[in-house]
Every structure is written in C-alpha cells, then in structure tokens.
Design an enzyme around this catalytic site. Sequence first.
Site, PDB file in Angstrom:
ATOM      1  N   GLY A 112      46.408  28.038   2.751  1.00  0.00           N
ATOM      2  CA  GLY A 112      45.905  28.588   1.498  1.00  0.00           C
ATOM      3  C   GLY A 112      44.397  28.721   1.418  1.00  0.00           C
ATOM      4  O   GLY A 112      43.860  29.075   0.376  1.00  0.00           O
ATOM      5  N   GLU A 142      47.400  23.678   7.828  1.00  0.00           N
ATOM      6  CA  GLU A 142      48.195  24.768   8.420  1.00  0.00           C
ATOM      7  C   GLU A 142      47.734  26.095   7.839  1.00  0.00           C
ATOM      8  O   GLU A 142      48.446  26.740   7.091  1.00  0.00           O
ATOM      9  CB  GLU A 142      49.698  24.520   8.193  1.00  0.00           C
ATOM     10  N   GLY A 170      46.815  29.945   7.860  1.00  0.00           N
ATOM     11  CA  GLY A 170      47.187  31.186   8.519  1.00  0.00           C
ATOM     12  C   GLY A 170      46.084  32.201   8.290  1.00  0.00           C
ATOM     13  O   GLY A 170      45.313  32.559   9.181  1.00  0.00           O
ATOM     14  N   ARG A 171      45.977  32.606   7.040  1.00  0.00           N
ATOM     15  CA  ARG A 171      45.027  33.638   6.640  1.00  0.00           C
ATOM     16  C   ARG A 171      43.592  33.359   7.107  1.00  0.00           C
ATOM     17  O   ARG A 171      42.926  34.233   7.642  1.00  0.00           O
ATOM     18  CB  ARG A 171      45.036  33.752   5.119  1.00  0.00           C
ATOM     19  N   ARG A 188      50.502  44.118   1.567  1.00  0.00           N
ATOM     20  CA  ARG A 188      49.816  43.321   0.546  1.00  0.00           C
ATOM     21  C   ARG A 188      49.359  44.140  -0.660  1.00  0.00           C
ATOM     22  O   ARG A 188      49.532  43.694  -1.792  1.00  0.00           O
ATOM     23  CB  ARG A 188      48.660  42.523   1.151  1.00  0.00           C
ATOM     24  N   TYR A 208      51.164  42.678  -3.881  1.00  0.00           N
ATOM     25  CA  TYR A 208      50.349  41.820  -4.756  1.00  0.00           C
ATOM     26  C   TYR A 208      49.238  42.589  -5.478  1.00  0.00           C
ATOM     27  O   TYR A 208      48.426  41.968  -6.166  1.00  0.00           O
ATOM     28  CB  TYR A 208      49.651  40.715  -3.946  1.00  0.00           C
ATOM     29  N   CYS A 263      58.745  56.850   0.199  1.00  0.00           N
ATOM     30  CA  CYS A 263      59.155  57.377  -1.104  1.00  0.00           C
ATOM     31  C   CYS A 263      59.174  56.246  -2.129  1.00  0.00           C
ATOM     32  O   CYS A 263      60.234  55.830  -2.620  1.00  0.00           O
ATOM     33  CB  CYS A 263      60.520  58.044  -1.000  1.00  0.00           C
ATOM     34  N   GLU A 264      58.009  55.722  -2.394  1.00  0.00           N
ATOM     35  CA  GLU A 264      57.797  54.580  -3.290  1.00  0.00           C
ATOM     36  C   GLU A 264      56.395  54.789  -3.837  1.00  0.00           C
ATOM     37  O   GLU A 264      55.449  54.853  -3.066  1.00  0.00           O
ATOM     38  CB  GLU A 264      57.740  53.288  -2.472  1.00  0.00           C
TER      39      GLU A 264
HETATM   40  C1  LIG Z   1      52.411  30.548   4.125  1.00  0.00           C
HETATM   41  C2  LIG Z   1      52.204  29.122   4.414  1.00  0.00           C
HETATM   42  C3  LIG Z   1      51.026  28.679   5.044  1.00  0.00           C
HETATM   43  C4  LIG Z   1      49.875  29.590   5.374  1.00  0.00           C
HETATM   44  O1  LIG Z   1      49.283  30.103   4.260  1.00  0.00           O
HETATM   45  P1  LIG Z   1      47.876  30.885   4.379  1.00  0.00           P
HETATM   46  O2  LIG Z   1      47.650  31.377   2.999  1.00  0.00           O
HETATM   47  O3  LIG Z   1      48.088  31.967   5.359  1.00  0.00           O
HETATM   48  O4  LIG Z   1      46.886  29.874   4.823  1.00  0.00           O
HETATM   49  C5  LIG Z   1      50.931  27.347   5.361  1.00  0.00           C
HETATM   50  N1  LIG Z   1      51.923  26.472   5.053  1.00  0.00           N
HETATM   51  C6  LIG Z   1      53.059  26.846   4.454  1.00  0.00           C
HETATM   52  C7  LIG Z   1      54.095  25.842   4.168  1.00  0.00           C
HETATM   53  C8  LIG Z   1      53.233  28.183   4.109  1.00  0.00           C
HETATM   54  O5  LIG Z   1      54.367  28.560   3.497  1.00  0.00           O
END
Ligand SMILES: *Cc1c(COP(=O)(O)O)cnc(C)c1O
Length: 422
Positions: free
Chosen positions: A230, A271, A273-274, A309, A313, A340-341
């Site tokens: 997050g 953890e 990702g983004r 996205r 969102y 077609c959206e």
């Molecule tokens: C989606 C998710 C992440 C990664 O979220 P980011 O916004 O990409 O950092 C990490 N942990 C869990 C459990 C998730 O569902």
Amino acid sequence: MPMSESFKQRLFPVVKQIAEHYGTPFHIYDEAGIRETGENLKKAFAGIEGFREYYAVKALPNKRILQIMKELGFGFDCSSIPELILSRELGGRGEDIMFTSNNTSIEEFRFAEADGGCILNLDDISLIPKVPEFPELICFRYNPGPRRTGNVIIGNPVEAKYGVTHEQVVEAYRQAKERGAKRFGLHTMVASNELDYTYMVETARMVLEIAELVEKELGIRFEFVNIGGGFGIPYKPEQQPLNIAAMAKEITAQFEAFKARHGYAPRMYMESGRFMTGPHGALVTTAINHKDTYRKYVGLDACMSSLMRPALYGSYHHIDVLGKENQPKSEVYDVVGSLCENNDKFAIQRELPPIEEGDLVILHDSGAHGHAMGFQYNGRLRPKELLLREDGSVELIRRAETVEDYFATYNFQPDAFTPAKG
Ligand SMILES: *Cc1c(COP(=O)(O)O)cnc(C)c1O
C-alpha cells in the site's frame, strides 16, 4: 512527478525505434529503476534486523521481473495457486513465500503446504480447523476495524472483508497454538496507494502493539510483523513521492523501543507491489483515430484490457506524446480505447498537445496493477511486455495474446449430462 526523469531519459530517445521493432502497444519496464528502488528500500530499513520485502506478485506477475526481485533478495507475496507456481518456478521455497489469501479453499491450502511450503497467513479464525496440516509457523492478518480510519482506495477497515478483528486476535493465536503452532508472525494491510508516510508509521506502531498484547496474553513471541503493502506512488505531476527516509527512521525507532522493552524485536516484513514497480513501467501506444463530436476524442491502439485502473478507479495516469512533451497543451481530449464500454477511457477531458494519427502516446506508471489486471472482454487481448535492460538493450518478456489464446478454452472433451428427473 510521475515516471522518473531517469526512466524518461532512458526510454524516450529510443522508444520510437523500440516501437518500430516490436510494434505497439506494449508495456515496457525499466530494470535500472526497479533495482534502484529495491536497493533504496533495503538501505532505508537496514536498521531493522531481518527486514525483508515480499514483492506482491499480483502487481506484476512476470517471471523476468520476479527474477529481479529474487536477485534483490526479496520474497514473494502470493494469494493464488498460479502465483505460488510462479514463485516456486523462480526458486522461492518455505519462508521466501507469504501466502496471504482470503476466502481460501482447501485445495489452495494443500497447494500452499506442498513443495516446501510457505508462510501461511490466515485471513480468518474459522480457517484454523480447515488447514489440512497445521504448520509450525503461522501468521494472521489483523483488521483493526474502527480503531483505524480508512485510506482512500482500500476504504474503511470496518467494511473490508479482510482479516481477523481486534476482538478475535488473541483467540486466533490461542487456537493456532492448540493446533501445534510454535512460531508466530502478525500481518496487516490497511492502506493502498498511501502517500502520507505517517500512515505507515502508525501501521507499524499498531502491529507492534498487537504483538505485545498477544504476547502478554499467551506468552508467545513474534518472529516477525508484516506491515503489508500500500505504499503510494505519485501518479499526478503535483504529488510528492512517499518520504521513505522519514518513514524508515520513525519505524526503526519503534522497533528499537520495542527491543528496549522486551530484550528482542520481531523482524519486519512488508509486501509492496506498486511502490516497487509502478513508476518503472509505461504503456506505449499509437494514436490511430481522431473523432470530433460533442467532445474531441483520440483513439489509441490499446484499450482498458491493457490498463484497467482509469476505468476501474477513475485513476489518473500521466500522458506524454512523444516529441511534444514541451508543446503547449492546447487541446482537451478524451483518450480512448476501442472497447464497447464508455468507461474505456485512459483520460477524460485531459489537456494535451495536439495529437496526430501515428503519434506515440505514452501512459505513465503502468508497472503495477497494469498488464496484470488486464482481461479479454469484448475479444480485446492483452499486449506484450518488454524489459528495458540496464545495458540499454530491450527484451521481450511476454508476447501479446493471440486469437488462439482467446479460443484456447474451447479445447475440451465433450461433456453433456442429463440430470435425473427429481
Ligand atoms: C495487493 C496487496 C499488496 C500490494 O499492494 P500495493 O498497493 O501494490 O503495494 C500487498 N499485500 C496484500 C495482502 C495485497 O492484497
């Protein structure tokens, strides 16, 4: 400041050649930028013993990218069987993998526990008796409910389907102990795309407090706490990046204080990702149509199957038109795909320089939850993925989907069935 200046300087001078060689559309990822972000993250948290990032595989589940994460020393955060398969194919085993699923099936537990296992991160107390072979090391996802205010994307914790409640958390570890658990971790994930670093500091404070609470009640020690993902990235030019240095300094101080009180501190995992890959990807497209009706439209050769996205969102992705970066933004366009959206729009009423057919239109920050979220609705297929390597060469790391892929699920044994009359 969306896409970094350094990625821009590596990509823009050569992107026309890359487009001519591979054809558009494609996502392209910046190896140098990903490695730099990873190294900086490790440096920032070096003061916490045993710090480890578990890359959230769902953000960019490409083997070549996951290989880079592995080389950085990161683990993998998975929540499905295919993500486990990917992580294991790259050599992830046991404690290299966190399995943070929710609404988990028995089949998924079996798969997670096979082949060297992984760290099971349970989403609910009701799952404890369902885990086929209860592992020695167990983790629970904690949901603070009304104790935390919501973050914009993930919403109010009370409305989130994830995790065990504050009232359940001690009981969850008690039951896990009864099933034979001897080693413990604690997890939470309460933010998405958060740019205010103090929110993450509060999250670290919260998990350490819960660890203390459970420790006091049950006399168990936590080997790690996981503050989740997050971490935000600035998608809009006026946004400031997350202050990782300040965040790491304040979180490290909390771990030191915990150690002073207890004589030890758990390791810290995250953890992201983004944060790891989001800014290091771009979706490169070609403008193929113009339309002048109630609004002015520019049609690209990609659609929301490549980048959901904005439609999902209402997210902002910055747009550059190659060669026109410094021209006045004298037009206002809706930049659209061909689904077609009506929400198949990459940008709505965006000020941009005049776009001509054939121009390369570059959408920033597609490196996380971009290609991965793609789908095949309307027979619109997902594009290829490229890696801009550190040495300046380019590598195809996933081909575009083909019509054969689209029709692949028609390959099956005929199976007709007449239910008995009831
Ligand atoms: C989606 C998710 C992440 C990664 O979220 P980011 O916004 O990409 O950092 C990490 N942990 C869990 C459990 C998730 O569902």
